[in-house]
Design a protein around this motif. Structure first.
Motif, PDB file in Angstrom:
ATOM      1  N   SER A  56      -2.852   3.909  -4.611  1.00 57.33           N
ATOM      2  CA  SER A  56      -4.255   3.923  -4.140  1.00 57.33           C
ATOM      3  C   SER A  56      -5.222   4.799  -5.182  1.00 57.33           C
ATOM      4  O   SER A  56      -6.300   4.415  -5.326  1.00 57.33           O
ATOM      5  N   VAL A 114      -5.895   4.884   2.659  1.00 56.70           N
ATOM      6  CA  VAL A 114      -4.667   4.136   3.110  1.00 56.70           C
ATOM      7  C   VAL A 114      -4.260   4.792   4.539  1.00 56.70           C
ATOM      8  O   VAL A 114      -3.897   6.052   4.655  1.00 56.70           O
ATOM      9  N   ALA A 140       0.831  -1.268   0.183  1.00 60.15           N
ATOM     10  CA  ALA A 140       0.059   0.037  -0.181  1.00 60.15           C
ATOM     11  C   ALA A 140       0.766   1.280  -0.037  1.00 60.15           C
ATOM     12  O   ALA A 140       0.338   2.426  -0.370  1.00 60.15           O
TER      13      ALA A 140
END
Length: 319
Positions: A287, A300, A281
């Protein structure tokens, strides 16, 4: 004296949360899940120390990992590594271990993991579903439904949670490590250049998906035909395609869960938030890329790579 330990044992790294008797709570260990092994199979070092020893010690010392695709594949090495990590994080007291496990891991693999922990001289072992720990550690809840996507080195796991339960999970075995291998293999096949896996990983992690189509990525390696040094440049779009096992895999896994949600309390299920956790991530622009692909807002949390182990810590502390 009893010590409670939160353990997140993954392909890329092992993280340990320690709740000490003085009420201090912290991440006591964060080390790569690797070990240096001599020709007789003896473990010389574990974690970061393995990388320092590799190539500097006489003899055929190799660096290995006992876990692949989030599954223990070398029982003895896993037990030895975990024992050393746990002892390093908590050298004193009786250890109670709360260990995170992926939902997609079958009963046989869970039992193998438990047996490896049993060899670590611990007094109690509790297996915790990783998505539950990740959600707690993210600081969010599942009110209205939450989808947690854990992008790890060995797997991508997307889970739908509601009312404190995991109602649906999609697990894709082949995360960051698979993407790194895919990049290296594609470069060898198309350009005839052999690059180190670590270089492929660094290139992938340095890619900003918000700037897709504008970046050039340089690789330096060995020409597979001549054995001479070779340097090439490729576009970021090409690198994105090579990284599909991790990048597109995450978006596809989320979409697979969203498109087949179970009913909740007799009503159609809803998803209030989609949360990305795990080391993957952290990739710049990932994202935003997934958000564009799915048309949904993506969250996130702060330090997503520590969400699982932080969640274990909160479970231990009863928060």
């Amino acid at each position: 004296m009893s010590v409670a330990i939160g353990l997140d044992f993954g392909d890329g790294s092992t993280k340990i949360y320690l709740n000490a008797t003085d009420n201090s709570r912290n991440i006591a260990l964060d080390e790569p899940s690797i070990a240096a092994v001599d020709p007789e199979g003896n473990v010389i070092a574990v974690g970061t120390e393995s990388l320092m020893i590799n190539g500097r010690t006489p003899g055929a010392v190799t660096v290995r990992s006992p876990i692949h695709d989030s599954i223990v594949t070398d029982f003895n090495l896993a037990a030895e590594m975990l024992d050393r990590f746990i002892e390093r994080a908590a050298p004193h007291g009786r250890k109670r271990v709360y260990a995170a496990v992926k939902c997609g891991i079958d009963g046989e693999s869970r039992e193998l993991y438990r047996r490896a922990l049993n060899d670590c001289r611990v007094s109690r072992i509790e297996l915790i579903e990783s998505p539950i720990a990740a959600l707690i550690g993210s600081g969010y809840n599942d009110d209205g439904g939450a989808l947690v996507c854990d992008i790890g080195a060995g797997s991508i796991e997307c889970s739908y949670l509601r009312g404190g339960d995991i109602l649906r999970t999609e697990t894709y075995f082949g995360g960051g490590d698979e993407a790194d291998k895919s990049i290296a293999a594609a470069l060898r096949r198309k350009y005839g250049i052999a690059v180190d896996i670590s270089m492929a990983r660094e290139a992938k992690q340095g890619l900003d998906f918000t700037l897709s189509g504008t970046q050039k990525v340089e690789f330096t390696g060995i020409d597979t035909s001549t054995g001479m040094p070779k340097r090439i440049e490729i576009t970021d779009t090409e690198l994105l395609n090579y990284s599909a096992p991790q990048i597109k895999g995450a978006a596809d896994s989320i979409n697979a869960v969203l498109s087949n949600l179970p009913r909740y309390a007799g009503k159609e299920a809803t998803v209030e938030r989609i949360i990305l956790v795990g080391g993957g991530a952290l990739m710049p622009g990932l994202s935003e890329y997934i958000q564009t692909e799915l048309g949904r807002e993506i969250i996130v949390p702060n330090e997503p790579q520590y969400c699982v182990v932080r969640g274990l810590g909160k479970i231990i502390s009863g928060e």
